[in-house]
Write a protein that holds these residues in place. Structure first.
Motif, mmCIF file in Angstrom:
data_model
loop_
_atom_site.group_PDB
_atom_site.id
_atom_site.type_symbol
_atom_site.label_atom_id
_atom_site.label_comp_id
_atom_site.label_asym_id
_atom_site.label_seq_id
_atom_site.Cartn_x
_atom_site.Cartn_y
_atom_site.Cartn_z
ATOM 1 N N THR A 39 0.834 -1.194 0.000
ATOM 2 C CA THR A 39 0.000 0.000 0.000
ATOM 3 C C THR A 39 0.874 1.252 0.000
ATOM 4 O O THR A 39 0.792 2.075 -0.914
ATOM 5 N N LEU A 40 1.711 1.396 1.008
ATOM 6 C CA LEU A 40 2.678 2.500 1.020
ATOM 7 C C LEU A 40 4.014 2.075 0.425
ATOM 8 O O LEU A 40 4.639 2.826 -0.322
ATOM 9 N N LEU A 41 4.423 0.866 0.755
ATOM 10 C CA LEU A 41 5.782 0.417 0.444
ATOM 11 C C LEU A 41 5.786 -0.807 -0.459
ATOM 12 O O LEU A 41 5.104 -1.788 -0.177
ATOM 13 N N ASP A 42 6.567 -0.725 -1.529
ATOM 14 C CA ASP A 42 6.793 -1.888 -2.390
ATOM 15 C C ASP A 42 7.982 -2.644 -1.810
ATOM 16 O O ASP A 42 9.136 -2.387 -2.145
ATOM 17 N N SER A 43 7.688 -3.568 -0.917
ATOM 18 C CA SER A 43 8.722 -4.327 -0.215
ATOM 19 C C SER A 43 8.988 -5.684 -0.857
ATOM 20 O O SER A 43 9.777 -6.474 -0.328
ATOM 21 N N ALA A 44 8.355 -5.950 -1.999
ATOM 22 C CA ALA A 44 8.528 -7.247 -2.654
ATOM 23 C C ALA A 44 9.991 -7.595 -2.936
ATOM 24 O O ALA A 44 10.381 -8.756 -2.788
ATOM 25 N N PRO A 45 10.850 -6.625 -3.343
ATOM 26 C CA PRO A 45 12.255 -6.994 -3.586
ATOM 27 C C PRO A 45 12.951 -7.553 -2.351
ATOM 28 O O PRO A 45 13.765 -8.485 -2.463
ATOM 29 N N ASP A 46 12.652 -7.009 -1.173
ATOM 30 C CA ASP A 46 13.253 -7.529 0.060
ATOM 31 C C ASP A 46 12.730 -8.930 0.369
ATOM 32 O O ASP A 46 13.478 -9.802 0.822
ATOM 33 N N MET A 47 11.443 -9.134 0.129
ATOM 34 C CA MET A 47 10.844 -10.449 0.358
ATOM 35 C C MET A 47 11.451 -11.483 -0.603
ATOM 36 O O MET A 47 11.718 -12.625 -0.223
ATOM 37 N N LEU A 48 11.666 -11.054 -1.846
ATOM 38 C CA LEU A 48 12.252 -11.960 -2.832
ATOM 39 C C LEU A 48 13.670 -12.354 -2.427
ATOM 40 O O LEU A 48 14.046 -13.536 -2.519
ATOM 41 N N ALA A 49 14.452 -11.387 -1.984
ATOM 42 C CA ALA A 49 15.815 -11.688 -1.534
ATOM 43 C C ALA A 49 15.787 -12.683 -0.381
ATOM 44 O O ALA A 49 16.641 -13.585 -0.291
ATOM 45 N N THR A 50 14.797 -12.560 0.474
ATOM 46 C CA THR A 50 14.668 -13.454 1.626
ATOM 47 C C THR A 50 14.386 -14.887 1.190
ATOM 48 O O THR A 50 15.096 -15.823 1.593
ATOM 49 N N VAL A 51 13.366 -15.078 0.366
ATOM 50 C CA VAL A 51 13.019 -16.449 -0.018
ATOM 51 C C VAL A 51 14.107 -17.061 -0.902
ATOM 52 O O VAL A 51 14.342 -18.276 -0.844
ATOM 53 N N ASN A 52 14.785 -16.244 -1.679
ATOM 54 C CA ASN A 52 15.843 -16.802 -2.530
ATOM 55 C C ASN A 52 17.061 -17.204 -1.724
ATOM 56 O O ASN A 52 17.775 -18.142 -2.112
ATOM 57 N N ARG A 53 17.309 -16.552 -0.606
ATOM 58 C CA ARG A 53 18.368 -17.035 0.292
ATOM 59 C C ARG A 53 17.956 -18.371 0.912
ATOM 60 O O ARG A 53 18.785 -19.277 1.071
ATOM 61 N N MET A 54 16.691 -18.491 1.245
ATOM 62 C CA MET A 54 16.190 -19.757 1.797
ATOM 63 C C MET A 54 16.274 -20.862 0.756
ATOM 64 O O MET A 54 16.660 -21.999 1.060
#
Length: 225
Positions: A17-32
């Motif tokens: 809504t305010l923040l496009d945080s998808a890139p941080d989430m993607l970095a997280t799951v890709n490290r996993m």
């Protein structure tokens, strides 16, 4: 609602809504995934799940789990995400101007998110919002989280603002469900994260908004009165 351009209090969801945080989430799951010998997941595949939270994103990243995500994986996600927090996030187009306009009008704005409070509290100062955001409520701040109305009711009460003088803006059905249960007007943010098949037209929001820049259109707020 008052006679000013904006309602006295505009409450927002955070991610999607305010923040496009998808890139941080993607970095997280890709490290996993890398830790398990798997290749990277494309952003387009993860993006629709971001507003659903860490468990839903983990389920999307590891479809072999069949949706059964163990609690230790959720903890792993949150630990890695805290390290990635804010590295790739950006405000959605129009958000900065919108918040400035709300403040210039003499109104206030705040954040009600299902993100854990300790993570949300790290993002706000990084964006320079610590003295601007009137209230921040995380998913574990209170005994209930959205779609329960308690977080929205608490925000209005804490800021001594009548429900009729508040509007909630969010990109997920549970945002709109929470607002409706609280008796608060709501706007569905169509620029956020939605899985295929989602039908925001059926959520029951008072209006659907294509872009954060559309919220600068004063006629839209007048139509909510």
């Amino acid at each position: 609602m008052n006679g000013a351009s904006f309602p006295k209090l505009v409450l927002f969801d955070l991610d999607g809504t305010l923040l496009d945080s998808a890139p941080d989430m993607l970095a997280t799951v890709n490290r996993m995934r890398a830790a398990r010998g798997q290749g990277p997941m494309p952003l387009a595949e993860l993006r629709p799940h971001v507003s659903k939270g860490s468990r839903a994103m983990s389920a999307a990243a590891f479809p072999a789990l069949g949706g059964e995500v163990p609690q230790e994986m959720v903890r792993e996600f949150l630990g890695i995400y805290e390290q990635e927090l804010g590295r790739g996030s950006v405000l959605f187009d129009g958000v900065a101007d919108l918040l400035t306009a709300i403040e210039a009008d003499g109104a206030r704005w705040g954040i009600v998110t299902n993100k854990p409070e300790y993570l949300a509290k790290q993002i706000v100062p990084a964006l320079g919002w610590e003295t601007r955001c009137a209230i921040l409520i995380g998913g574990d701040t209170l005994s209930q989280r959205k779609p329960h109305p308690l977080p929205l009711l608490h925000a209005a009460q804490a800021l001594e603002t009548a429900i009729d003088d508040c509007v909630y803006v969010g990109d997920d059905q549970r945002d709109i469900d929470a607002a409706r249960a609280a008796g608060m007007r709501s706007l569905a943010a169509l620029w956020g994260y939605r899985p295929d098949g989602d039908q925001p037209q059926g959520w029951g929001a008072d209006a659907l908004v294509e872009s954060a820049r559309d919220l600068l259109r004063l006629a839209l707020w007048s139509e909510l009165r």
